[in-house]
Design an enzyme around this catalytic site. Structure first.
Site, PDB file in Angstrom:
ATOM      1  CG  LEU A  49      -2.036  -1.010   1.146  1.00 50.41           C
ATOM      2  CD1 LEU A  49      -2.901  -0.920   2.390  1.00 50.41           C
ATOM      3  CD2 LEU A  49      -2.871  -0.785  -0.089  1.00 50.41           C
ATOM      4  CB  ALA A  50       3.867   2.236   1.893  1.00 53.45           C
ATOM      5  CG  HIS A  71      -1.826 -10.352  15.926  1.00 56.75           C
ATOM      6  ND1 HIS A  71      -2.916 -11.034  16.412  1.00 56.75           N
ATOM      7  CD2 HIS A  71      -2.314  -9.336  15.184  1.00 56.75           C
ATOM      8  CE1 HIS A  71      -4.014 -10.433  15.972  1.00 56.75           C
ATOM      9  NE2 HIS A  71      -3.678  -9.411  15.231  1.00 56.75           N
ATOM     10  NE  ARG A  82      -3.307  -6.122  16.545  1.00 60.92           N
ATOM     11  CZ  ARG A  82      -3.184  -5.871  15.252  1.00 60.92           C
ATOM     12  NH1 ARG A  82      -2.001  -5.595  14.750  1.00 60.92           N
ATOM     13  NH2 ARG A  82      -4.233  -5.908  14.478  1.00 60.92           N
ATOM     14  CG  HIS A 121       1.047  -9.185  13.348  1.00 57.30           C
ATOM     15  ND1 HIS A 121       0.506  -9.879  12.285  1.00 57.30           N
ATOM     16  CD2 HIS A 121       0.364  -8.025  13.411  1.00 57.30           C
ATOM     17  CE1 HIS A 121      -0.460  -9.151  11.742  1.00 57.30           C
ATOM     18  NE2 HIS A 121      -0.560  -8.016  12.396  1.00 57.30           N
ATOM     19  CG  LEU A 134      -4.144  -2.402   6.086  1.00 53.25           C
ATOM     20  CD1 LEU A 134      -5.488  -3.018   5.722  1.00 53.25           C
ATOM     21  CD2 LEU A 134      -3.066  -2.915   5.149  1.00 53.25           C
TER      22      LEU A 134
HETATM   23  C1  LIG Z   1      -1.359 -11.511   8.400  1.00 48.37           C
HETATM   24  C2  LIG Z   1      -1.364 -10.043   8.565  1.00 48.37           C
HETATM   25  C3  LIG Z   1      -2.544  -9.347   8.699  1.00 48.37           C
HETATM   26  C4  LIG Z   1      -2.566  -7.972   8.836  1.00 48.37           C
HETATM   27  N1  LIG Z   1      -3.764  -7.329   8.972  1.00 48.37           N
HETATM   28  C5  LIG Z   1      -3.777  -5.985   9.091  1.00 48.37           C
HETATM   29  C6  LIG Z   1      -5.018  -5.286   9.193  1.00 48.37           C
HETATM   30  O1  LIG Z   1      -6.085  -5.871   9.186  1.00 48.37           O
HETATM   31  N2  LIG Z   1      -4.980  -3.939   9.273  1.00 48.37           N
HETATM   32  C7  LIG Z   1      -3.816  -3.226   9.267  1.00 48.37           C
HETATM   33  O2  LIG Z   1      -3.866  -2.017   9.317  1.00 48.37           O
HETATM   34  N3  LIG Z   1      -2.636  -3.881   9.162  1.00 48.37           N
HETATM   35  C8  LIG Z   1      -2.588  -5.228   9.070  1.00 48.37           C
HETATM   36  N4  LIG Z   1      -1.380  -5.871   8.968  1.00 48.37           N
HETATM   37  C9  LIG Z   1      -0.153  -5.088   8.803  1.00 48.37           C
HETATM   38  C10 LIG Z   1      -0.067  -4.562   7.375  1.00 48.37           C
HETATM   39  O3  LIG Z   1      -0.530  -5.524   6.475  1.00 48.37           O
HETATM   40  C11 LIG Z   1       1.328  -4.184   6.955  1.00 48.37           C
HETATM   41  O4  LIG Z   1       1.983  -3.505   7.977  1.00 48.37           O
HETATM   42  C12 LIG Z   1       1.291  -3.284   5.736  1.00 48.37           C
HETATM   43  O5  LIG Z   1       0.533  -3.890   4.732  1.00 48.37           O
HETATM   44  C13 LIG Z   1       2.668  -2.957   5.240  1.00 48.37           C
HETATM   45  O6  LIG Z   1       2.573  -2.315   3.993  1.00 48.37           O
HETATM   46  P1  LIG Z   1       3.844  -1.761   3.274  1.00 48.37           P
HETATM   47  O7  LIG Z   1       3.369  -1.120   2.019  1.00 48.37           O
HETATM   48  O8  LIG Z   1       4.638  -0.934   4.189  1.00 48.37           O
HETATM   49  O9  LIG Z   1       4.754  -3.026   2.929  1.00 48.37           O
HETATM   50  P2  LIG Z   1       4.415  -4.447   2.238  1.00 48.37           P
HETATM   51  O10 LIG Z   1       3.020  -4.586   1.833  1.00 48.37           O
HETATM   52  O11 LIG Z   1       5.025  -5.469   3.127  1.00 48.37           O
HETATM   53  O12 LIG Z   1       5.233  -4.392   0.891  1.00 48.37           O
HETATM   54  C14 LIG Z   1       6.621  -4.508   0.844  1.00 48.37           C
HETATM   55  C15 LIG Z   1       7.017  -4.368  -0.599  1.00 48.37           C
HETATM   56  O13 LIG Z   1       8.418  -4.181  -0.678  1.00 48.37           O
HETATM   57  C16 LIG Z   1       8.983  -5.036  -1.637  1.00 48.37           C
HETATM   58  N5  LIG Z   1      10.350  -5.305  -1.216  1.00 48.37           N
HETATM   59  C17 LIG Z   1      10.811  -5.583   0.022  1.00 48.37           C
HETATM   60  N6  LIG Z   1      12.137  -5.730  -0.009  1.00 48.37           N
HETATM   61  C18 LIG Z   1      12.523  -5.527  -1.288  1.00 48.37           C
HETATM   62  C19 LIG Z   1      13.784  -5.553  -1.947  1.00 48.37           C
HETATM   63  N7  LIG Z   1      14.916  -5.785  -1.296  1.00 48.37           N
HETATM   64  N8  LIG Z   1      13.791  -5.324  -3.277  1.00 48.37           N
HETATM   65  C20 LIG Z   1      12.642  -5.078  -3.978  1.00 48.37           C
HETATM   66  N9  LIG Z   1      11.442  -5.032  -3.391  1.00 48.37           N
HETATM   67  C21 LIG Z   1      11.394  -5.259  -2.064  1.00 48.37           C
HETATM   68  C22 LIG Z   1       8.082  -6.235  -1.674  1.00 48.37           C
HETATM   69  O14 LIG Z   1       8.212  -6.874  -2.916  1.00 48.37           O
HETATM   70  C23 LIG Z   1       6.714  -5.575  -1.489  1.00 48.37           C
HETATM   71  O15 LIG Z   1       6.275  -5.124  -2.743  1.00 48.37           O
HETATM   72  C24 LIG Z   1      -1.354  -7.262   8.852  1.00 48.37           C
HETATM   73  C25 LIG Z   1      -0.155  -7.939   8.723  1.00 48.37           C
HETATM   74  C26 LIG Z   1      -0.145  -9.320   8.629  1.00 48.37           C
HETATM   75  C27 LIG Z   1       1.156 -10.028   8.600  1.00 48.37           C
END
Ligand SMILES: Cc1cc2nc3c(=O)[nH]c(=O)nc-3n(C[C@H](O)[C@H](O)[C@H](O)COP(=O)(O)OP(=O)(O)OC[C@H]3O[C@@H](n4cnc5c(N)ncnc54)[C@H](O)[C@@H]3O)c2cc1C
Ligand code: FES
Lengths: 246, 639
Positions: free
Chosen positions: B44-45, B267, B331, B402, B442
């Protein structure tokens, strides 16, 4: 338990692949199918062999990364689940299991069980979106959506893009995948504005990429790990013809 | 020593962001076209940022290691996403969301950032709805909400138990739109392995193409990391198994400070470990605690099936200990309470490392259909994995690693301590203090990507419009590429006997035991030694079959495990340094007589930002003092 695996091994896209036999004793019924492959790989590496390459990530049925034919069926014989959720409990001791990558022209093999599914992204890029810019949205409550419609739309949005539908189809058609997206937007008021252009652009792209036609066999629906319904295809066809005549 | 300047605007809390935006420098459309931005990550970020920046007219290069951006780990989020809409008219507001997060984070987050996250939360929901994200609706056609832990209002928007998937697919769709317009170029199956710095500024990255194995160079005027969290340090966690901290760790070693690395969220409700082969633990969303009641038998070692244990012999320990919040305590509190009961011998199941999460009462009062509507897919998933039908018997659950509140240190503009390098989403440390409240990640990841970074990066790039496109032939690129190749070759050349995963598993176990739900000085010192030994064993006995220039999943894993060792070491250093308990960081030496976390505000009201000073040299600690101007710092209680 003991399992006789016949796994498709192919070094890279250019080379020819073949089934290789592994008589594997280290299987516990508590393993998931992918954990079984992990254990096999550990053994192979420790014995100086190359592990079996396969795609996976979330291991909980939501990311759509995993996927392979197991005894000829996408994600194995259990209805409504992905390979990562398939349990070894479902196999008998001494069973022979054939494991292969998706076989479909638009999904070329990269290595062993890994295929290239970027054609799916290309279909989405052709029109799988609503054109709205960051910051331009009205309040989320500005447009109410009838719950019933919202619920049907939801059922079509849960596609994980794994490719099982294409792999299951004798024509390698991507209609179930595509129609799920078209349906989601067709059912929601936000998506209606571009409905006409969207369906045409996406269908055109799908054809261009070499996916086959739908001949209503229904294998896609039967093998879809998310139980996406064939009715989406009917809806998409309606949208498509409507777009053509208006 | 670098001075930590968090660049917080001076204005009143509610005006900081508005005034910042009004005074931030702008880049005119013609110049935007000449500016390149690298975004690593498509969660999402990352995908949110890439599409927003593409819409603005920048040239964006977006990277992920999955085969398509739609599979980033955000897809797995289940329960929901918060916003201060107050659609339920139950007393919510931006201020209350802000306050809940500050308190939930046990007063270890930066006020200004948290307030801003709460402020943009409403825009996030509006945007997702416009993108066609099918959030749950009520019969009037309006959006529905539910509650998450640590709060007393209903502010969580959800799409059954697949909220992350739906938000990510919405974001993927907007990313696709920018790809179709040529504004974003997508590079899937690429792993970033190094950051390139030129004259003190982040100017590019080195990646490995995971199909060909080729080491590639990419340049830009600014680099954004959105690479997620490092909960996988425990090997078994609720994260996707390929999630990893390597990108963050590489930039840390190049000068980006790492903040509060020991703040890891465990978690409370995950499916317990069932066997030794397991590669991951499956989360059962916190939303289940809206309707499920957590209990253990009152009698120690009571092995009767749960349905045969009468009501008066059940200990609903959360309701007993925390009557005000009951099953909806945050949590960290819920996890420690479960551990306490299990350690005391009241746990259920074969291992005794589980507690019951029971829906009996909810089904009785609301009917099975209502429960199915809310949690259908979670119940199915539970049954698929355990073979137990939770409509009939309580779920068994246990805490699991988590989420990581710790991460790259960033200032108010989300810039790290390296000029032109930004960190957003879970990869930064900024909004959750020592404990994250449910459904706020999220929200933060989307807010950072869509609504905050596009402004702050503009302010930086406005001064870069005279910098021509950066050549990847520069010596800095050459050197970085060489370093990456040498490291990978070194790993392959070890040619020992053990797999990368087997090392990861052993590291995960000791981290869980000594630097997990609770920590103490003796254990932390012990685990520091163990990490060192295991790391030495890794560098002398690792086995990677295959070669560099081909698909090589073992090489990918090994590179990450090598970084896990170094990060684990820093987590332990941080946990040792912080002798107080706060949020998820529970130092056994610092607790109240009732066993609650005891903060030490006098000595620890700061962010611990660690600087890497070189191989085998001690990390240097920098402190960002936390000032609380707008909330009163109190004991955090949910009783
Ligand atoms: C099972 C589970 C359920 C969850 N439920 C919730 C919820 O209901 N509500 C909530 O708010 N949060 C929830 N969370 C937390 C939340 O999902 C995450 O914190 C959030 O989605 C992180 O988003 P992000 O965009 O920062 O990173 P991510 O979605 O983790 O994306 C990381 C990205 O970086 C890329 N990447 C990483 N390293 C590299 C590299 N070296 N080279 C190239 N690409 C790389 C990956 O390919 C990916 O595209 C949950 C987490 C888990 C584990
Ligand atoms: S690994 Fe994600 S769906 Fe199977």
């Amino acid at each position: 338990m003991n399992i006789k695996l016949k796994i498709w091994r192919q070094k890279n896209a250019e080379s020819k692949g073949a089934f290789v036999k592994y008589d594997f004793d280290g299987v516990s019924p508590e393993m998931s199918f992918l954990e079984m492959l992990d254990a096999l790989n550990k053994k192979l590496i420790e014995e100086g062999d190359e592990p079996v390459a396969f795609d996976h990530d979330c291991r909980e049925g939501i990311c759509g990364t995993c996927g392979m034919y197991i005894n000829g069926r996408p994600h194995g014989s259990v209805q409504g689940i992905t390979t990562c959720h398939l349990s070894m409990r479902k196999f008998k001791n001494r069973a022979t299991i054939y494991v292969e990558p998706w076989r479909a022209k638009p999904f070329p093999v990269i290595k062993d069980l890994i295929v290239d599914r970027s054609a799916f992204d290309k279909i989405m890029t052709a029109g799988g979106f609503i054109s709205t810019n960051v910051g331009s949205a009205p309040d989320a409550h500005a447009i109410p959506v009838v719950k019933e419609k919202a619920d049907i739309a939801f059922d079509s949005t849960i596609c994980i893009g794994c490719g099982a539908c294409v792999a299951a189809c004798k024509n390698a058609s991507a209609m179930l995948f595509l129609s799920a997206k078209v349906s989601q937007y067709a059912l929601l008021p936000q998506g209606r504005v571009e409905a006409k252009e969207r369906v045409q652009a996406m269908v055109l792209k799908m054809d261009e990429l070499g996916f086959g036609n739908c001949t209503n066999t229904g294998a896609c629906e039967a093998e879809c790990p998310k139980n996406i319904s064939l009715s989406n295809i009917a809806r998409m066809n309606r949208e498509f013809y409507k777009a053509k005549i208006t | 020593m670098t001075i930590l300047n968090s660049k917080i605007p001076e204005d009143s809390l509610a005006e900081k962001w508005a005034k910042y935006k009004a005074s931030a420098k702008l880049v005119n459309p013609a110049n935007k076209k000449k500016l390149d931005i690298i975004v690593v990550g498509t969660g999402l970020a990352g995908a949110g940022a890439a599409s927003a920046l593409g819409e603005l007219g920048y040239n964006v290069k977006n990277f992920c290691f999955q085969d398509t951006p739609r599979r980033a780990h955000s897809v797995a989020a289940q329960g929901g996403i918060n916003a201060a809409k107050n659609y339920k008219n139950d007393g919510d507001s931006i201020y209350r969301l802000f306050y809940d997060m500050i308190k939930g984070g046990d007063y270890r987050a930066r006020e200004a950032n948290v307030y801003r996250a709460a402020e943009v939360s409403n825009d996030v929901i509006d945007h997702f709805t416009a993108l066609g994200v099918p959030f749950a609706r009520d019969y009037g056609g309006n959006l529905d909400n539910r509650s998450f832990g640590g709060v007393q209002v209903s502010r969580t928007f959800y799409a059954k138990g697949q909220t992350g998937q739906q938000c990510l697919l919405g974001t993927y769709s907007s990313l696709n739109r920018q790809i179709s317009k040529g504004m974003v170029k997508m590079f899937p199956r690429r792993e970033m392995l190094e950051l390139v710095i030129i004259d003190g500024k982040a100017r590019g990255i080195i990646t490995r193409n995971l199909i060909t194995g080729k080491i590639e160079r990419y340049s830009a005027h600014a680099v954004v990391l959105a690479t997620g969290g490092y909960g996988t340090i425990y090997y078994l966690s609720t994260l996707a198994v390929n999630s990893n901290p390597s990108a963050a760790w590489k930039v840390h070693k190049k000068g980006a400070f790492f903040a509060n690395p020991s703040f890891v969220q465990i978690h409370p409700t995950s499916i317990p470990q069932l066997n030794d082969y397991q590669a991951k633990l499956t989360l059962m969303s916190e939303s289940l605690r809206n309707d499920g009641r957590i209990w253990v038998p009152k009698k120690k070692g009571d092995k009767r099936p749960p349905n045969e244990i009468p009501e008066e012999e059940r200990d609903y320990y959360l309701e007993r200990r925390y009557p005000a919040f009951g099953n909806l305590v945050p949590r960290d509190v819920a996890s420690r309470a479960a551990k306490e009961r299990c350690d005391a011998g009241y746990g259920v199941g074969d291992t005794g490392l589980a507690v019951n999460l029971d829906f009996k009462d909810a089904i009785k009062t609301q009917g099975k259909k209502a429960i199915e509507d809310k949690y259908g897919n979670l119940f199915e998933m539970y049954e698929t994995i355990t073979g137990i039908n939770p409509y009939e018997k309580p779920m068994r659950i246990y805490p699991a690693g988590h989420y990581t509140m710790g991460g790259l240190w960033v200032d108010y503009e989300l810039m790290t301590t390296i000029q032109g390098l930004y960190a957003i989403g879970e990869s930064n440390f900024s909004d959750h203090g020592a404990n994250r409240l449910g459904a706020s990640s999220l929200m933060q990841a989307s807010g950072d990507g869509y609504f905050i970074l596009p402004y702050t990066i503009g302010d930086y790039l406005a001064d870069e419009i005279r910098t021509p496109r950066i050549s990847t032939d520069l010596k800095e690129f050459e050197e970085a590429e060489k370093a990456v190749k040498e490291r990978l070759e070194k790993l392959i050349l070890i040619n020992g006997k053990q797999t990368a995963s087997s090392f990861h598993k052993r590291l995960g176990k000791i981290m869980w035991d000594y630097c997990g739900m609770t920590r103490n000085e003796k254990g932390l010192k012990k685990v520091a030694e163990k990490i060192k030994e295991l790391k030495e064993e890794f560098w002398s006995d690792l086995k990677i079959p295959g070669e560099l220039y081909e698909v090589n999943q073992e090489l990918e894993k090994a590179g990450r495990v090598a970084d896990y060792f170094e990060l684990a070491n820093l987590m332990v250093i941080d946990a040792l340094n912080r002798t107080e308990s706060c949020g998820a960081h529970f130092r056994e030496e610092s607790q109240t007589p009732e066993g609650e976390a005891k903060r030490d505000d006098k000595n620890f009201a700061y962010v611990a930002a660690w600087e890497y000073t070189g191989e085998n040299k001690p990390h240097q600690l920098h402190k960002e003092k936390l000032e609380f101007e707008f909330v009163e710092v109190k004991e955090r209680t949910y009783k």
